[in-house]
Design a protein around this motif. Structure first.
Motif, PDB file in Angstrom:
ATOM      1  N   LEU A 229     -11.423  40.651  11.384  1.00  0.00           N
ATOM      2  CA  LEU A 229     -12.023  40.512  10.052  1.00  0.00           C
ATOM      3  C   LEU A 229     -11.383  41.453   9.037  1.00  0.00           C
ATOM      4  N   GLN A 230     -10.914  42.607   9.499  1.00  0.00           N
ATOM      5  CA  GLN A 230     -10.215  43.529   8.597  1.00  0.00           C
ATOM      6  C   GLN A 230      -8.884  42.957   8.125  1.00  0.00           C
ATOM      7  N   SER A 231      -8.364  42.001   8.859  1.00  0.00           N
ATOM      8  CA  SER A 231      -7.053  41.417   8.534  1.00  0.00           C
ATOM      9  C   SER A 231      -7.145  40.268   7.537  1.00  0.00           C
ATOM     10  N   VAL A 232      -8.350  39.872   7.165  1.00  0.00           N
ATOM     11  CA  VAL A 232      -8.518  38.734   6.254  1.00  0.00           C
ATOM     12  C   VAL A 232      -8.092  39.135   4.840  1.00  0.00           C
ATOM     13  N   PRO A 233      -7.137  38.427   4.232  1.00  0.00           N
ATOM     14  CA  PRO A 233      -6.737  38.755   2.856  1.00  0.00           C
ATOM     15  C   PRO A 233      -7.770  38.284   1.843  1.00  0.00           C
ATOM     16  N   GLU A 234      -7.601  38.728   0.601  1.00  0.00           N
ATOM     17  CA  GLU A 234      -8.473  38.264  -0.477  1.00  0.00           C
ATOM     18  C   GLU A 234      -8.332  36.753  -0.622  1.00  0.00           C
ATOM     19  N   PRO A 235      -9.452  36.039  -0.712  1.00  0.00           N
ATOM     20  CA  PRO A 235      -9.367  34.569  -0.809  1.00  0.00           C
ATOM     21  C   PRO A 235      -8.736  34.122  -2.119  1.00  0.00           C
ATOM     22  N   GLU A 236      -8.014  33.016  -2.053  1.00  0.00           N
ATOM     23  CA  GLU A 236      -7.406  32.434  -3.242  1.00  0.00           C
ATOM     24  C   GLU A 236      -8.405  31.497  -3.921  1.00  0.00           C
ATOM     25  N   ILE A 237      -8.322  31.441  -5.252  1.00  0.00           N
ATOM     26  CA  ILE A 237      -9.179  30.541  -6.028  1.00  0.00           C
ATOM     27  C   ILE A 237      -8.317  29.430  -6.613  1.00  0.00           C
ATOM     28  N   ARG A 238      -8.807  28.208  -6.516  1.00  0.00           N
ATOM     29  CA  ARG A 238      -8.103  27.072  -7.100  1.00  0.00           C
ATOM     30  C   ARG A 238      -9.109  26.151  -7.770  1.00  0.00           C
ATOM     31  N   LYS A 239      -8.618  25.287  -8.628  1.00  0.00           N
ATOM     32  CA  LYS A 239      -9.470  24.298  -9.287  1.00  0.00           C
ATOM     33  C   LYS A 239      -9.245  22.940  -8.634  1.00  0.00           C
ATOM     34  N   LEU A 240     -10.340  22.236  -8.383  1.00  0.00           N
ATOM     35  CA  LEU A 240     -10.274  20.928  -7.759  1.00  0.00           C
ATOM     36  C   LEU A 240     -11.128  19.937  -8.534  1.00  0.00           C
ATOM     37  N   LYS A 241     -10.697  18.677  -8.532  1.00  0.00           N
ATOM     38  CA  LYS A 241     -11.564  17.627  -9.041  1.00  0.00           C
ATOM     39  C   LYS A 241     -12.780  17.516  -8.133  1.00  0.00           C
TER      40      LYS A 241
ATOM     41  N   GLY B  97     -16.721  20.454   1.100  1.00  0.00           N
ATOM     42  CA  GLY B  97     -16.364  21.387   2.151  1.00  0.00           C
ATOM     43  C   GLY B  97     -15.806  22.698   1.654  1.00  0.00           C
ATOM     44  N   PHE B  98     -15.453  22.787   0.370  1.00  0.00           N
ATOM     45  CA  PHE B  98     -14.962  24.042  -0.199  1.00  0.00           C
ATOM     46  C   PHE B  98     -16.144  24.904  -0.655  1.00  0.00           C
ATOM     47  N   THR B  99     -15.863  26.187  -0.870  1.00  0.00           N
ATOM     48  CA  THR B  99     -16.888  27.127  -1.314  1.00  0.00           C
ATOM     49  C   THR B  99     -16.707  27.418  -2.795  1.00  0.00           C
ATOM     50  N   LEU B 100     -17.793  27.327  -3.547  1.00  0.00           N
ATOM     51  CA  LEU B 100     -17.736  27.560  -4.990  1.00  0.00           C
ATOM     52  C   LEU B 100     -17.318  28.998  -5.306  1.00  0.00           C
ATOM     53  N   ALA B 101     -16.437  29.143  -6.281  1.00  0.00           N
ATOM     54  CA  ALA B 101     -16.013  30.463  -6.732  1.00  0.00           C
ATOM     55  C   ALA B 101     -16.639  30.808  -8.078  1.00  0.00           C
ATOM     56  N   GLU B 102     -17.644  30.061  -8.490  1.00  0.00           N
ATOM     57  CA  GLU B 102     -18.306  30.292  -9.778  1.00  0.00           C
ATOM     58  C   GLU B 102     -19.752  29.810  -9.696  1.00  0.00           C
ATOM     59  N   ASP B 103     -20.597  30.415 -10.532  1.00  0.00           N
ATOM     60  CA  ASP B 103     -21.950  29.884 -10.708  1.00  0.00           C
ATOM     61  C   ASP B 103     -21.868  28.634 -11.581  1.00  0.00           C
ATOM     62  N   ILE B 104     -22.657  27.628 -11.238  1.00  0.00           N
ATOM     63  CA  ILE B 104     -22.706  26.410 -12.044  1.00  0.00           C
ATOM     64  C   ILE B 104     -24.033  26.385 -12.791  1.00  0.00           C
TER      65      ILE B 104
ATOM     66  N   LYS C 208     -19.782  18.233 -14.386  1.00  0.00           N
ATOM     67  CA  LYS C 208     -18.771  19.185 -13.930  1.00  0.00           C
ATOM     68  C   LYS C 208     -17.716  18.430 -13.120  1.00  0.00           C
ATOM     69  N   SER C 209     -16.673  17.962 -13.787  1.00  0.00           N
ATOM     70  CA  SER C 209     -15.669  17.134 -13.120  1.00  0.00           C
ATOM     71  C   SER C 209     -14.608  17.954 -12.399  1.00  0.00           C
ATOM     72  N   VAL C 210     -14.455  19.227 -12.775  1.00  0.00           N
ATOM     73  CA  VAL C 210     -13.496  20.133 -12.133  1.00  0.00           C
ATOM     74  C   VAL C 210     -14.219  21.427 -11.813  1.00  0.00           C
ATOM     75  N   VAL C 211     -14.043  21.937 -10.581  1.00  0.00           N
ATOM     76  CA  VAL C 211     -14.741  23.153 -10.168  1.00  0.00           C
ATOM     77  C   VAL C 211     -13.748  24.177  -9.624  1.00  0.00           C
ATOM     78  N   SER C 212     -14.118  25.449  -9.753  1.00  0.00           N
ATOM     79  CA  SER C 212     -13.330  26.532  -9.153  1.00  0.00           C
ATOM     80  C   SER C 212     -13.861  26.800  -7.748  1.00  0.00           C
ATOM     81  N   VAL C 213     -12.967  26.769  -6.766  1.00  0.00           N
ATOM     82  CA  VAL C 213     -13.364  26.955  -5.377  1.00  0.00           C
ATOM     83  C   VAL C 213     -12.426  27.946  -4.704  1.00  0.00           C
ATOM     84  N   TYR C 214     -12.895  28.502  -3.580  1.00  0.00           N
ATOM     85  CA  TYR C 214     -12.024  29.322  -2.752  1.00  0.00           C
ATOM     86  C   TYR C 214     -11.195  28.399  -1.859  1.00  0.00           C
ATOM     87  N   ASN C 215      -9.906  28.645  -1.841  1.00  0.00           N
ATOM     88  CA  ASN C 215      -9.013  27.769  -1.107  1.00  0.00           C
ATOM     89  C   ASN C 215      -9.245  27.862   0.394  1.00  0.00           C
ATOM     90  N   LEU C 216      -9.136  26.739   1.084  1.00  0.00           N
ATOM     91  CA  LEU C 216      -9.176  26.738   2.540  1.00  0.00           C
ATOM     92  C   LEU C 216      -7.782  27.047   3.063  1.00  0.00           C
TER      93      LEU C 216
END
Length: 395
Positions: free
Chosen positions: A12-24, A30-37, A164-172
């Motif tokens: 778990l210490q080896s996990v890097p900071e998660p990347e954020i991307r925008k998706l339709k 299955g992705f995790t939200l990176a913002e409050d809606i 909300k047609s496009v959302v910010s999520v943490y990349n898988l």
């Protein structure tokens, strides 16, 4: 050799900071939200009819009026300014906007209809009966889905309602799978007497899919150093590499040396546990490599204990801690390592009980369908009795 707890902490210490991307929105399941809606307006945005029926004024009911003359019909989508006027009653359909002055709604089936109008049931309703008032579900700017929520059919439906047609999520993370061993063949081939089908790929595939990840690369590699080196180089194009087999002390267990040659830094090799002692874990920059033993049960246990928490943390998803369960069968620990053993689970009255299942070692893949997960037998207590408490990890 590290303990289970130490190994998991290092992973778990080896996990890097998660990347954020925008998706339709249609791609975000299955992705995790990176913002409050937040709600973009009141919900509902108007007083909404909950049933097909007749709307009247509460003030008329309070005067004892029971017979009414409808002035017209309001359909879903009609604008308030076009609503029927006059009369003391209006017919309205489910989902339609209910304009003033109407504030009580009776179901069609509860009313008596005639040529002269309608007669309402002998009731004493409250104001807004059968009506969702404006903003009763959410007010504009209310948070309706919180950051770090995993998007599923329920949350995606709510997001669609807000436009909300496009959302910010943490990349898988992208994942590569390599199954090693000269005896391993694809499952759609007929095995020779000394060959076995690659069940480990499907065990890992199912584990990944349960997190929402599809593997990006898959290869079966014979016990050949050159072939293994080439497969590892290809697999390291992805974020995480899952390997099965080739991590023990055999003459053809080339995985550790091949990973070292590819620039992967070993974090640990061997964990004090059974099954799964030879597990290898290393990193190359922000890439991670798990070298799992080749036996199917070891692969399933190693994925559940180490790989799943890593992948979930990397994609900002919570992962399950072991739960406490009551053991229903006696058991003796025969080795000097903590042992994960297969169990059948039962939950009643909010209490989990587990029962050991017949198991012929880490290669006994046919025992898996009869299990719900694994329980841990710690070395401090060599004899487990009926009623003892154990850690339980469901599959």
């Amino acid at each position: 050799m590290v303990t289970i707890k130490e190994a998991l902490e290092l992973v778990l210490q080896s996990v890097p900071e998660p990347e954020i991307r925008k998706l339709k929105l249609g791609e975000a399941r299955g992705f995790t939200l990176a913002e409050d809606i937040c709600a973009d307006r009141d919900y509902p945005p108007f007083h909404r009819a909950c049933v097909d029926g007749y709307a009247v004024r509460l003030s008329d009911l309070q005067k004892g009026q029971v017979s009414f003359s409808p002035s017209g019909t309001i359909l879903a989508g009609d604008f308030d300014e076009n609503a029927p006027t006059g009369g003391d009653c209006v017919k309205i359909m489910t989902g339609a906007s209910l304009p003033a002055p109407w504030d009580v709604l009776f179901k069609v089936e509860d009313c008596i209809e005639s040529q002269d109008g309608i007669t309402i049931p002998d009731k004493n309703p409250e104001k807004w009966h059968n009506i969702d008032t404006k903003g009763v579900i959410a007010s504009a700017e209310d948070i309706i889905i919180q950051k770090n929520s995993v998007l599923d059919i329920r949350s995606i439906t709510a997001l669609a309602a807000t436009g909300k047609s496009v959302v910010s999520v943490y990349n898988l993370p992208t994942v590569a799978i390599i199954s090693t061993g000269s005896e391993i063949i694809p499952i759609d081939q007929e095995p020779k007497p000394t060959q076995i089908r690659d069940v480990n790929y499907y065990s890992l595939l199912y584990g990944l899919q349960s997190i929402g990840i599809e593997p990006s690369y898959y290869s079966i590699v014979a016990d050949d150093k050159q072939s293994l080196d080439l497969a590892i180089q290809k697999a390291l194009e992805y974020d995480v590499v899952l390997m099965s087999g080739g991590v023990s002390m055999g003459d053809t267990d080339y995985v550790p040396s091949s990973l070292e040659a590819a620039g992967v830094k070993q974090v640990f090799h061997k964990v004090k546990m059974k099954p799964g002692k030879p597990i290898w874990f290393g990193v190359k920059g922000e890439k991670a490599v798990f070298g799992l033993p080749g036996n199917p049960f070891s692969v399933s246990v190693g994925f559940k204990i180490f790989v799943e928490p890593y992948l979930k943390k990397r994609s900002c998803r919570s992962f399950s801690e072991p739960v406490r369960a009551n053991l229903q069968t006696q058991r003796t620990l025969r080795g000097d390592r903590p042992e994960y053993f297969p169990v059948k689970a039962d939950t009643r009255n909010n209490q989990i009980t587990v029962t050991t299942r017949p198991h012929k070692g880490s290669g006994d893949l046919l025992a898996m369908p009869e299990t719900d997960g694994v329980a841990l037998h710690e070395v401090e207590n060599r004899e487990l009795l009926v009623g003892d408490t154990v850690e339980f990890l469901p599959w």
